[in-house]
Design an enzyme around this catalytic site. Sequence first.
Site, PDB file in Angstrom:
ATOM      1  N   HIS A 127     -14.850 -63.237 -12.301  1.00  9.98           N
ATOM      2  CA  HIS A 127     -13.736 -63.891 -11.607  1.00  9.98           C
ATOM      3  C   HIS A 127     -14.272 -64.460 -10.298  1.00  9.98           C
ATOM      4  O   HIS A 127     -14.875 -63.742  -9.503  1.00  9.98           O
ATOM      5  CB  HIS A 127     -12.614 -62.889 -11.305  1.00  9.98           C
ATOM      6  CG  HIS A 127     -11.756 -62.585 -12.490  1.00  9.98           C
ATOM      7  ND1 HIS A 127     -10.398 -62.478 -12.442  1.00  9.98           N
ATOM      8  CD2 HIS A 127     -12.094 -62.375 -13.789  1.00  9.98           C
ATOM      9  CE1 HIS A 127      -9.917 -62.222 -13.646  1.00  9.98           C
ATOM     10  NE2 HIS A 127     -10.937 -62.139 -14.475  1.00  9.98           N
ATOM     11  N   TYR A 175      -2.511 -60.859  -5.962  1.00 10.82           N
ATOM     12  CA  TYR A 175      -2.098 -59.830  -5.002  1.00 10.82           C
ATOM     13  C   TYR A 175      -0.884 -60.399  -4.282  1.00 10.82           C
ATOM     14  O   TYR A 175      -1.009 -61.366  -3.540  1.00 10.82           O
ATOM     15  CB  TYR A 175      -3.206 -59.557  -3.984  1.00 10.82           C
ATOM     16  CG  TYR A 175      -4.352 -58.739  -4.534  1.00 10.82           C
ATOM     17  CD1 TYR A 175      -5.338 -59.303  -5.330  1.00 10.82           C
ATOM     18  CD2 TYR A 175      -4.455 -57.380  -4.221  1.00 10.82           C
ATOM     19  CE1 TYR A 175      -6.385 -58.540  -5.830  1.00 10.82           C
ATOM     20  CE2 TYR A 175      -5.506 -56.614  -4.716  1.00 10.82           C
ATOM     21  CZ  TYR A 175      -6.458 -57.195  -5.513  1.00 10.82           C
ATOM     22  OH  TYR A 175      -7.497 -56.440  -5.999  1.00 10.82           O
ATOM     23  N   PRO A 227      -6.509 -47.914  -3.720  1.00  7.31           N
ATOM     24  CA  PRO A 227      -7.132 -48.823  -4.696  1.00  7.31           C
ATOM     25  C   PRO A 227      -7.028 -50.314  -4.354  1.00  7.31           C
ATOM     26  O   PRO A 227      -7.643 -51.129  -5.033  1.00  7.31           O
ATOM     27  CB  PRO A 227      -6.364 -48.526  -5.990  1.00  7.31           C
ATOM     28  CG  PRO A 227      -5.047 -48.010  -5.533  1.00  7.31           C
ATOM     29  CD  PRO A 227      -5.279 -47.291  -4.246  1.00  7.31           C
ATOM     30  N   LYS A 243     -12.419 -50.684  -4.182  1.00  7.47           N
ATOM     31  CA  LYS A 243     -13.709 -50.248  -3.651  1.00  7.47           C
ATOM     32  C   LYS A 243     -14.223 -48.929  -4.231  1.00  7.47           C
ATOM     33  O   LYS A 243     -15.418 -48.627  -4.092  1.00  7.47           O
ATOM     34  CB  LYS A 243     -13.608 -50.094  -2.114  1.00  7.47           C
ATOM     35  CG  LYS A 243     -13.584 -51.420  -1.384  1.00  7.47           C
ATOM     36  CD  LYS A 243     -14.985 -51.975  -1.209  1.00  7.47           C
ATOM     37  CE  LYS A 243     -15.026 -53.413  -0.847  1.00  7.47           C
ATOM     38  NZ  LYS A 243     -15.064 -54.344  -1.993  1.00  7.47           N
ATOM     39  N   TYR A 260     -14.405 -58.279  -0.418  1.00 14.18           N
ATOM     40  CA  TYR A 260     -13.948 -58.019  -1.786  1.00 14.18           C
ATOM     41  C   TYR A 260     -15.104 -58.090  -2.781  1.00 14.18           C
ATOM     42  O   TYR A 260     -15.202 -57.271  -3.694  1.00 14.18           O
ATOM     43  CB  TYR A 260     -12.859 -59.038  -2.163  1.00 14.18           C
ATOM     44  CG  TYR A 260     -12.027 -58.630  -3.353  1.00 14.18           C
ATOM     45  CD1 TYR A 260     -10.864 -57.874  -3.189  1.00 14.18           C
ATOM     46  CD2 TYR A 260     -12.389 -58.993  -4.639  1.00 14.18           C
ATOM     47  CE1 TYR A 260     -10.097 -57.491  -4.288  1.00 14.18           C
ATOM     48  CE2 TYR A 260     -11.628 -58.617  -5.735  1.00 14.18           C
ATOM     49  CZ  TYR A 260     -10.486 -57.861  -5.548  1.00 14.18           C
ATOM     50  OH  TYR A 260      -9.743 -57.480  -6.637  1.00 14.18           O
TER      51      TYR A 260
HETATM   52  C1  FAD Z   1      -5.822 -45.829 -11.401  1.00 13.80           C
HETATM   53  C2  FAD Z   1      -7.108 -46.058 -10.668  1.00 13.80           C
HETATM   54  C3  FAD Z   1      -7.537 -47.362 -10.450  1.00 13.80           C
HETATM   55  C4  FAD Z   1      -8.738 -47.580  -9.791  1.00 13.80           C
HETATM   56  N1  FAD Z   1      -9.167 -48.872  -9.614  1.00 13.80           N
HETATM   57  C5  FAD Z   1     -10.371 -49.108  -9.052  1.00 13.80           C
HETATM   58  C6  FAD Z   1     -10.930 -50.436  -8.994  1.00 13.80           C
HETATM   59  O1  FAD Z   1     -10.307 -51.418  -9.414  1.00 13.80           O
HETATM   60  N2  FAD Z   1     -12.177 -50.595  -8.471  1.00 13.80           N
HETATM   61  C7  FAD Z   1     -12.898 -49.518  -8.014  1.00 13.80           C
HETATM   62  O2  FAD Z   1     -14.023 -49.721  -7.556  1.00 13.80           O
HETATM   63  N3  FAD Z   1     -12.402 -48.254  -8.062  1.00 13.80           N
HETATM   64  C8  FAD Z   1     -11.174 -48.012  -8.584  1.00 13.80           C
HETATM   65  N4  FAD Z   1     -10.707 -46.718  -8.702  1.00 13.80           N
HETATM   66  C9  FAD Z   1     -11.513 -45.604  -8.190  1.00 13.80           C
HETATM   67  C10 FAD Z   1     -12.606 -45.189  -9.168  1.00 13.80           C
HETATM   68  O3  FAD Z   1     -12.058 -44.900 -10.432  1.00 13.80           O
HETATM   69  C11 FAD Z   1     -13.345 -43.970  -8.598  1.00 13.80           C
HETATM   70  O4  FAD Z   1     -13.723 -44.264  -7.282  1.00 13.80           O
HETATM   71  C12 FAD Z   1     -14.585 -43.610  -9.434  1.00 13.80           C
HETATM   72  O5  FAD Z   1     -14.212 -43.056 -10.666  1.00 13.80           O
HETATM   73  C13 FAD Z   1     -15.466 -42.626  -8.681  1.00 13.80           C
HETATM   74  O6  FAD Z   1     -16.558 -42.255  -9.506  1.00 13.80           O
HETATM   75  P1  FAD Z   1     -17.241 -40.836  -9.355  1.00 13.80           P
HETATM   76  O7  FAD Z   1     -18.349 -40.829 -10.334  1.00 13.80           O
HETATM   77  O8  FAD Z   1     -17.520 -40.558  -7.931  1.00 13.80           O
HETATM   78  O9  FAD Z   1     -16.110 -39.771  -9.755  1.00 13.80           O
HETATM   79  P2  FAD Z   1     -15.295 -39.574 -11.104  1.00 13.80           P
HETATM   80  O10 FAD Z   1     -15.185 -40.844 -11.859  1.00 13.80           O
HETATM   81  O11 FAD Z   1     -14.033 -38.879 -10.717  1.00 13.80           O
HETATM   82  O12 FAD Z   1     -16.214 -38.597 -11.974  1.00 13.80           O
HETATM   83  C14 FAD Z   1     -16.325 -37.227 -11.653  1.00 13.80           C
HETATM   84  C15 FAD Z   1     -16.735 -36.467 -12.906  1.00 13.80           C
HETATM   85  O13 FAD Z   1     -16.945 -35.109 -12.524  1.00 13.80           O
HETATM   86  C16 FAD Z   1     -16.419 -34.255 -13.521  1.00 13.80           C
HETATM   87  N5  FAD Z   1     -16.079 -32.966 -12.898  1.00 13.80           N
HETATM   88  C17 FAD Z   1     -15.126 -32.722 -11.995  1.00 13.80           C
HETATM   89  N6  FAD Z   1     -15.112 -31.409 -11.669  1.00 13.80           N
HETATM   90  C18 FAD Z   1     -16.098 -30.813 -12.400  1.00 13.80           C
HETATM   91  C19 FAD Z   1     -16.571 -29.470 -12.516  1.00 13.80           C
HETATM   92  N7  FAD Z   1     -16.048 -28.455 -11.802  1.00 13.80           N
HETATM   93  N8  FAD Z   1     -17.584 -29.229 -13.368  1.00 13.80           N
HETATM   94  C20 FAD Z   1     -18.159 -30.225 -14.094  1.00 13.80           C
HETATM   95  N9  FAD Z   1     -17.733 -31.522 -14.033  1.00 13.80           N
HETATM   96  C21 FAD Z   1     -16.723 -31.810 -13.189  1.00 13.80           C
HETATM   97  C22 FAD Z   1     -15.191 -34.999 -14.040  1.00 13.80           C
HETATM   98  O14 FAD Z   1     -14.855 -34.585 -15.355  1.00 13.80           O
HETATM   99  C23 FAD Z   1     -15.652 -36.464 -13.977  1.00 13.80           C
HETATM  100  O15 FAD Z   1     -16.165 -36.923 -15.211  1.00 13.80           O
HETATM  101  C24 FAD Z   1      -9.501 -46.468  -9.328  1.00 13.80           C
HETATM  102  C25 FAD Z   1      -9.051 -45.155  -9.536  1.00 13.80           C
HETATM  103  C26 FAD Z   1      -7.868 -44.951 -10.202  1.00 13.80           C
HETATM  104  C27 FAD Z   1      -7.409 -43.519 -10.412  1.00 13.80           C
END
Ligand code: FAD
Length: 390
Positions: free
Chosen positions: A74, A203, A292, A296, A384
């Site tokens: 995009h 937006y 969100p 980011k 962005y």
């Molecule tokens: C609805 C929604 C929309 C979003 N939209 C955007 C967007 O458009 N753009 C963007 O950049 N971000 C967006 N985000 C944010 C993004 O999804 C998160 O920032 C991202 O998933 C972070 O990645 P992570 O690997 O740090 O954590 P997570 O994706 O949360 O992964 C953590 C992992 O750790 C595991 N875990 C947790 N506790 C334990 C434990 N005790 N033992 C073993 N494993 C464990 C979990 O099962 C999970 O698989 C959005 C979030 C949501 C909820």
Amino acid sequence: MTVLRTRVAIVGAGPAGLLLSHLLARAGIASVLLDSRSRQEIETTIRAGILEQGTVEILGEIPGSRVHSVGRRHDGIELAFDGEGHRIDFAGLVGRGVWLYPQHEVLRDLVAARLADGQDLRFGVTVEGVEGADTAAPGVLATDAEGRPLRLEAEVVVGADGSHSIVRRSVWGGHAAGMFREYPYAWFGILCEAPPSAEELIYSRSADGFALISQRSPTIQRMYFQCDPDLDPASMSDAQIWDTLQRRVPGTTLHEGAIIQRDVLRFRSFVASDLRRGRVVIVGDAAHTVPPTGAKGMNLAVADVVLLAEALEASLTRADERPFDAFAERALRRIWKAQHFSWWMTSMLHVAPGQSEFDARRALGELRTVAESEAGRTYLAEGYTGWPLG
Ligand SMILES: Cc1cc2nc3c(=O)[nH]c(=O)nc-3n(C[C@H](O)[C@H](O)[C@H](O)COP(=O)(O)OP(=O)(O)OC[C@H]3O[C@@H](n4cnc5c(N)ncnc54)[C@H](O)[C@@H]3O)c2cc1C
């Protein structure tokens, strides 16, 4: 108890943990990756959708990645307010873009690539705590998929285990070990079966509140509208949802369809006061969360991991501790920029409960300042599409 030993123990197979294991493997550093969820659950949870250009460049290098074949570039977004739409032309302003490629597809690519590469990746293993953060051999305590105790010893432990991080809680304490902000609104999000209502994301700020019209595929769309954080997602009928969305994007006729998923997403900002203690580090949502609006969250997780992989490569292959010592400070610079950007987009586009007429008009003035000035549009486009990585 099963005892395993590796160089880097990674808790969490989300975007942060999986990408870190890939970058470490590329540098010849072994890791073990533990996640409490099943592979199927990880690969089907609907979350982020917007990838910054730098994120796409990193993911595109991973063997089998479909980000370029399935993801869609995009080159801009529409900022809508006061009954008018204003295009923010990312490509023209900063020569960069974003990609619409859902997080669960990113995770499918990463899991497949890591398993094909022989990564020790264990699903259904729940981590319960971390021991010996300040020693040269920290350990992760967990329960495996069969309910048996497991201890994973490593030179470095990385908590990539999301916003409720057990690694953060067991080493630093809970949210008290950081700075926290809650917002007085949430997003009501839907997935629906319908063709796209717009070519690019819209937006929109209306007098009733914010709405985001986003796309997923030719047949599935993702849309959000601002709501009360305590709203029960089951309390609205499909007709009420479509009516709310349509009223908030007055210049666009939405293509309606069956609503196949709905949820209410609360807004929280959090930044841990420190990202490293001894040989334990936290990255991604374990270290910070953002509302969100600026898209980011996942991108910031990728940015943390790029810096951490460089630091661990220096520490574990060349005994050069300087990048590891500088990691937290370097990562926090970007984290706070992203916090500001997310807060700015959020507060400019949402209508706070009980907002005064003065503040409502001031917000429109701010949107007009951005949309009608090249400097304003460029500021939005830079933030962005993402600042350079590393
Ligand atoms: C609805 C929604 C929309 C979003 N939209 C955007 C967007 O458009 N753009 C963007 O950049 N971000 C967006 N985000 C944010 C993004 O999804 C998160 O920032 C991202 O998933 C972070 O990645 P992570 O690997 O740090 O954590 P997570 O994706 O949360 O992964 C953590 C992992 O750790 C595991 N875990 C947790 N506790 C334990 C434990 N005790 N033992 C073993 N494993 C464990 C979990 O099962 C999970 O698989 C959005 C979030 C949501 C909820």
